[in-house]
Motif scaffolding. Structure first.
Motif, PDB file in Angstrom:
ATOM      1  N   GLU A   1      45.075  34.841  62.348  1.00  0.00           N
ATOM      2  CA  GLU A   1      44.485  34.676  63.681  1.00  0.00           C
ATOM      3  C   GLU A   1      43.087  34.069  63.566  1.00  0.00           C
ATOM      4  OE1 GLU A   1      44.948  38.500  65.545  1.00  0.00           O
ATOM      5  OE2 GLU A   1      47.084  38.168  65.883  1.00  0.00           O
ATOM      6  N   ASP A   2      42.071  34.691  64.173  1.00  0.00           N
ATOM      7  CA  ASP A   2      40.729  34.097  64.162  1.00  0.00           C
ATOM      8  C   ASP A   2      39.816  34.732  63.111  1.00  0.00           C
ATOM      9  OD1 ASP A   2      40.497  36.549  65.361  1.00  0.00           O
ATOM     10  OD2 ASP A   2      39.286  35.858  67.065  1.00  0.00           O
ATOM     11  N   TYR A   3      40.387  35.528  62.197  1.00  0.00           N
ATOM     12  CA  TYR A   3      39.571  36.182  61.175  1.00  0.00           C
ATOM     13  C   TYR A   3      39.125  35.158  60.125  1.00  0.00           C
ATOM     14  CZ  TYR A   3      38.035  39.136  57.333  1.00  0.00           C
ATOM     15  OH  TYR A   3      37.281  39.705  56.335  1.00  0.00           O
ATOM     16  N   LYS A   4      37.883  35.308  59.656  1.00  0.00           N
ATOM     17  CA  LYS A   4      37.393  34.520  58.530  1.00  0.00           C
ATOM     18  C   LYS A   4      36.429  35.374  57.725  1.00  0.00           C
ATOM     19  CE  LYS A   4      35.267  30.167  57.112  1.00  0.00           C
ATOM     20  NZ  LYS A   4      34.661  28.878  57.544  1.00  0.00           N
ATOM     21  N   PHE A   5      36.739  35.556  56.448  1.00  0.00           N
ATOM     22  CA  PHE A   5      35.886  36.358  55.581  1.00  0.00           C
ATOM     23  C   PHE A   5      34.529  35.685  55.425  1.00  0.00           C
ATOM     24  CE2 PHE A   5      34.354  37.167  51.186  1.00  0.00           C
ATOM     25  CZ  PHE A   5      34.069  38.525  51.332  1.00  0.00           C
ATOM     26  N   ASP A   6      33.468  36.476  55.606  1.00  0.00           N
ATOM     27  CA  ASP A   6      32.090  35.975  55.480  1.00  0.00           C
ATOM     28  C   ASP A   6      31.489  36.533  54.201  1.00  0.00           C
ATOM     29  OD1 ASP A   6      29.480  35.189  55.703  1.00  0.00           O
ATOM     30  OD2 ASP A   6      29.099  36.134  57.649  1.00  0.00           O
ATOM     31  N   VAL A   7      31.477  35.722  53.151  1.00  0.00           N
ATOM     32  CA  VAL A   7      31.002  36.209  51.865  1.00  0.00           C
ATOM     33  C   VAL A   7      29.523  36.567  51.915  1.00  0.00           C
ATOM     34  CG1 VAL A   7      30.448  33.928  50.927  1.00  0.00           C
ATOM     35  CG2 VAL A   7      31.075  35.788  49.368  1.00  0.00           C
ATOM     36  N   ALA A   8      28.738  35.861  52.733  1.00  0.00           N
ATOM     37  CA  ALA A   8      27.304  36.131  52.817  1.00  0.00           C
ATOM     38  C   ALA A   8      27.009  37.471  53.479  1.00  0.00           C
ATOM     39  CB  ALA A   8      26.602  35.010  53.572  1.00  0.00           C
ATOM     40  N   GLU A   9      27.903  37.957  54.317  1.00  0.00           N
ATOM     41  CA  GLU A   9      27.728  39.286  54.901  1.00  0.00           C
ATOM     42  C   GLU A   9      27.886  40.364  53.834  1.00  0.00           C
ATOM     43  OE1 GLU A   9      29.857  42.372  58.100  1.00  0.00           O
ATOM     44  OE2 GLU A   9      30.504  40.263  58.000  1.00  0.00           O
ATOM     45  N   PHE A  10      28.854  40.179  52.969  1.00  0.00           N
ATOM     46  CA  PHE A  10      29.098  41.164  51.910  1.00  0.00           C
ATOM     47  C   PHE A  10      28.097  41.028  50.767  1.00  0.00           C
ATOM     48  CE2 PHE A  10      31.157  42.451  47.918  1.00  0.00           C
ATOM     49  CZ  PHE A  10      31.428  43.782  48.223  1.00  0.00           C
TER      50      PHE A  10
ATOM     51  N   VAL B   1      45.578  38.237  38.492  1.00  0.00           N
ATOM     52  CA  VAL B   1      45.517  37.318  39.622  1.00  0.00           C
ATOM     53  C   VAL B   1      44.169  36.609  39.661  1.00  0.00           C
ATOM     54  CG1 VAL B   1      47.198  38.548  41.036  1.00  0.00           C
ATOM     55  CG2 VAL B   1      44.802  39.255  41.089  1.00  0.00           C
ATOM     56  N   GLY B   2      44.156  35.411  40.227  1.00  0.00           N
ATOM     57  CA  GLY B   2      42.926  34.632  40.270  1.00  0.00           C
ATOM     58  C   GLY B   2      42.647  34.066  41.636  1.00  0.00           C
ATOM     59  N   ARG B   3      42.772  32.736  41.742  1.00  0.00           N
ATOM     60  CA  ARG B   3      42.382  32.058  42.975  1.00  0.00           C
ATOM     61  C   ARG B   3      43.144  32.530  44.201  1.00  0.00           C
ATOM     62  NH1 ARG B   3      42.783  26.117  40.411  1.00  0.00           N
ATOM     63  NH2 ARG B   3      44.150  27.285  39.003  1.00  0.00           N
ATOM     64  N   ASN B   4      44.406  32.923  44.024  1.00  0.00           N
ATOM     65  CA  ASN B   4      45.169  33.367  45.187  1.00  0.00           C
ATOM     66  C   ASN B   4      44.689  34.709  45.723  1.00  0.00           C
ATOM     67  OD1 ASN B   4      46.088  34.803  43.019  1.00  0.00           O
ATOM     68  ND2 ASN B   4      48.188  34.056  43.117  1.00  0.00           N
ATOM     69  N   VAL B   5      43.787  35.375  44.984  1.00  0.00           N
ATOM     70  CA  VAL B   5      43.191  36.618  45.467  1.00  0.00           C
ATOM     71  C   VAL B   5      41.714  36.434  45.802  1.00  0.00           C
ATOM     72  CG1 VAL B   5      42.453  38.940  44.756  1.00  0.00           C
ATOM     73  CG2 VAL B   5      44.828  38.230  44.473  1.00  0.00           C
ATOM     74  N   HIS B   6      40.909  35.863  44.880  1.00  0.00           N
ATOM     75  CA  HIS B   6      39.495  35.746  45.245  1.00  0.00           C
ATOM     76  C   HIS B   6      39.204  34.556  46.160  1.00  0.00           C
ATOM     77  CE1 HIS B   6      39.084  32.880  41.875  1.00  0.00           C
ATOM     78  NE2 HIS B   6      39.319  33.827  40.989  1.00  0.00           N
ATOM     79  N   HIS B   7      40.159  33.649  46.333  1.00  0.00           N
ATOM     80  CA  HIS B   7      40.024  32.570  47.313  1.00  0.00           C
ATOM     81  C   HIS B   7      41.320  32.455  48.130  1.00  0.00           C
ATOM     82  CE1 HIS B   7      36.526  31.447  44.879  1.00  0.00           C
ATOM     83  NE2 HIS B   7      36.141  30.745  45.910  1.00  0.00           N
ATOM     84  N   PRO B   8      41.636  33.485  48.934  1.00  0.00           N
ATOM     85  CA  PRO B   8      42.903  33.485  49.687  1.00  0.00           C
ATOM     86  C   PRO B   8      42.776  32.792  51.040  1.00  0.00           C
ATOM     87  CG  PRO B   8      41.792  35.569  50.011  1.00  0.00           C
ATOM     88  CD  PRO B   8      40.889  34.740  49.128  1.00  0.00           C
ATOM     89  N   GLY B   9      42.353  31.543  51.051  1.00  0.00           N
ATOM     90  CA  GLY B   9      42.140  30.856  52.321  1.00  0.00           C
ATOM     91  C   GLY B   9      40.977  31.490  53.067  1.00  0.00           C
ATOM     92  N   LYS B  10      41.175  31.795  54.342  1.00  0.00           N
ATOM     93  CA  LYS B  10      40.134  32.411  55.166  1.00  0.00           C
ATOM     94  C   LYS B  10      40.133  33.931  55.063  1.00  0.00           C
ATOM     95  CE  LYS B  10      40.143  28.722  58.660  1.00  0.00           C
ATOM     96  NZ  LYS B  10      40.344  28.408  60.092  1.00  0.00           N
ATOM     97  N   ASP B  11      41.067  34.491  54.324  1.00  0.00           N
ATOM     98  CA  ASP B  11      41.260  35.937  54.327  1.00  0.00           C
ATOM     99  C   ASP B  11      40.275  36.656  53.412  1.00  0.00           C
ATOM    100  OD1 ASP B  11      42.440  38.344  55.148  1.00  0.00           O
ATOM    101  OD2 ASP B  11      44.434  37.448  55.108  1.00  0.00           O
ATOM    102  N   ASP B  12      40.312  37.976  53.494  1.00  0.00           N
ATOM    103  CA  ASP B  12      39.428  38.864  52.746  1.00  0.00           C
ATOM    104  C   ASP B  12      39.969  39.048  51.332  1.00  0.00           C
ATOM    105  OD1 ASP B  12      37.971  40.990  51.728  1.00  0.00           O
ATOM    106  OD2 ASP B  12      38.221  42.268  53.479  1.00  0.00           O
ATOM    107  N   PRO B  13      39.211  38.685  50.297  1.00  0.00           N
ATOM    108  CA  PRO B  13      39.699  38.842  48.930  1.00  0.00           C
ATOM    109  C   PRO B  13      40.105  40.274  48.591  1.00  0.00           C
ATOM    110  CG  PRO B  13      37.754  37.460  48.943  1.00  0.00           C
ATOM    111  CD  PRO B  13      37.893  38.004  50.332  1.00  0.00           C
ATOM    112  N   ARG B  14      39.358  41.265  49.088  1.00  0.00           N
ATOM    113  CA  ARG B  14      39.730  42.651  48.788  1.00  0.00           C
ATOM    114  C   ARG B  14      41.071  42.999  49.405  1.00  0.00           C
ATOM    115  NH1 ARG B  14      35.847  47.835  49.763  1.00  0.00           N
ATOM    116  NH2 ARG B  14      34.699  46.731  48.121  1.00  0.00           N
ATOM    117  N   ALA B  15      41.312  42.543  50.613  1.00  0.00           N
ATOM    118  CA  ALA B  15      42.585  42.839  51.272  1.00  0.00           C
ATOM    119  C   ALA B  15      43.746  42.236  50.488  1.00  0.00           C
ATOM    120  CB  ALA B  15      42.564  42.309  52.703  1.00  0.00           C
TER     121      ALA B  15
END
Length: 348
Positions: free
Chosen positions: A6-15, A294-308
């Protein structure tokens, strides 16, 4: 439930805000001893694989091999604040088992761990599995790529930092004599790690040269053959785990050795459902399959949250999640506890 962003986008600078990143450089300049102190005080696992004999490990060694691309973004992994923040987002979760990285990454993690503890927070590296990457000399896209020399951690430096194991990679290109050099580097590394009491995680990959670079041959015949080669490297196999990409007929690959194996994740796809499906199927392939690296498909999962994304895979490995359960867990975990670092590390 079907995966939806949907409209979610992980903000790395917030974390992981800029001021924390800047603190790392300050410590590198003024207080280098902090890394060694943190390494020596870290509480280590008695058994790498824990009670259930399974592992989830995050790969963080891509930039050292001249790889900065993930998905459609050619330089996204070259942004160290973003890259490190995404790694921290995963490794600060108590559920995820561990991380594999090059010296610069591992040392950055120790520094951030120090900053959290300095303000009364818990060590997020205690009981984690920490692996040191050894050979990164086969730089992507260069003429000597198959001559994959050991340019990062050594067995001795891994032992000195109290890490839990090493990671080495053997890419076999049957038409390249350079692969013959790399196999000797890897055999020697297995022996050196054995002498140092270090567990080795060996990643054997059959590849072929194409116009777009070296492509992994993800078919059962090539995978079974290279598993046989990798299982026999070094003077003993008792300290070796293998890391093998998923492919069709994975149960045949799982049956090619008695050594424990972790499945590899591959490139980022945006939608995690195909990767989750591979891991769900792979965990059923045989008793030798003991988790995922796991690598890029977890720490760079598109717009999603890497932890999720990481916790979805973790649930597949440790809790036997189905695809639907893993996807549901991913979406439920998204965006939680974004202050895991900032509640302890404040601007100077």
């Amino acid at each position: 439930m079907a995966y939806s962003i949907e409209d979610y986008k992980f903000d790395v600078a917030e974390f992981f805000p800029r001021y924390i990143f800047d603190m790392i450089t300050d410590i590198r300049v003024k207080s280098r001893e902090i890394v060694k102190d943190e390494a020596q005080s870290r509480k280590r696992r008695k058994n790498i694989a824990g009670k259930d004999g399974k592992l989830t490990i995050l790969a963080a060694d891509h930039p050292a091999r001249r790889i900065a691309k993930s998905g459609d973004e050619p330089l996204i992994m070259g942004d160290r604040l973003s890259y490190l923040g995404r790694l921290l987002r995963v490794i600060t979760s108590p559920e995820f088992d561990g991380i594999m990285g090059t010296p610069d990454i591992i040392e950055d993690l120790f520094i951030v761990n120090h900053l959290v503890k300095a303000d009364g927070g818990p060590s997020f590296l205690d009981e984690k599995v920490m692996l040191g990457c050894m050979n990164r000399g086969g730089l992507s896209g260069v003429v000597f790529e198959m001559d994959d020399r050991f340019t990062a951690f050594t067995a001795e430096s891994i032992k000195e930092l109290g890490l839990d194991g090493s990671k080495i990679m053997l890419r076999l290109e049957v038409n390249s004599s350079e692969s013959g050099k790399t196999i000797m580097y890897c055999a020697n590394a297995v022996n050196e790690c054995t002498k140092a009491g270090v567990t080795t995680f060996l990643e054997p990959l059959p590849v072929e040269k194409t116009d777009d670079g070296y492509k992994i041959l993800k078919n059962v015949e090539d995978m079974v053959k290279i598993v046989g080669v990798a299982s026999a490297l070094g003077g003993t196999s008792m300290n070796t785990w293998l890391k093998i990409p998923y492919c069709d007929n994975y149960e045949v690959v799982a049956g090619a050795t008695s050594l424990p194996m972790l499945m590899l994740g591959g490139s980022s796809k945006g939608n995690p459902t195909p990767t989750i499906t591979e891991f769900v199927n792979g965990m059923k392939a045989g008793n030798t399959i003991r988790g995922a690296l796991v690598g890029r498909n977890v720490h760079h999962p598109g717009k999603d949250d890497p932890r999720a994304a990481a916790l979805a895979i973790n649930g597949v490995v440790h809790q036997g999640f189905s695809v639907d359960e893993a996807v549901d867990h991913l979406m439920e975990s998204r965006g939680k506890d974004m202050d895991d670092l900032t509640r302890y590390i404040r601007p100077a």
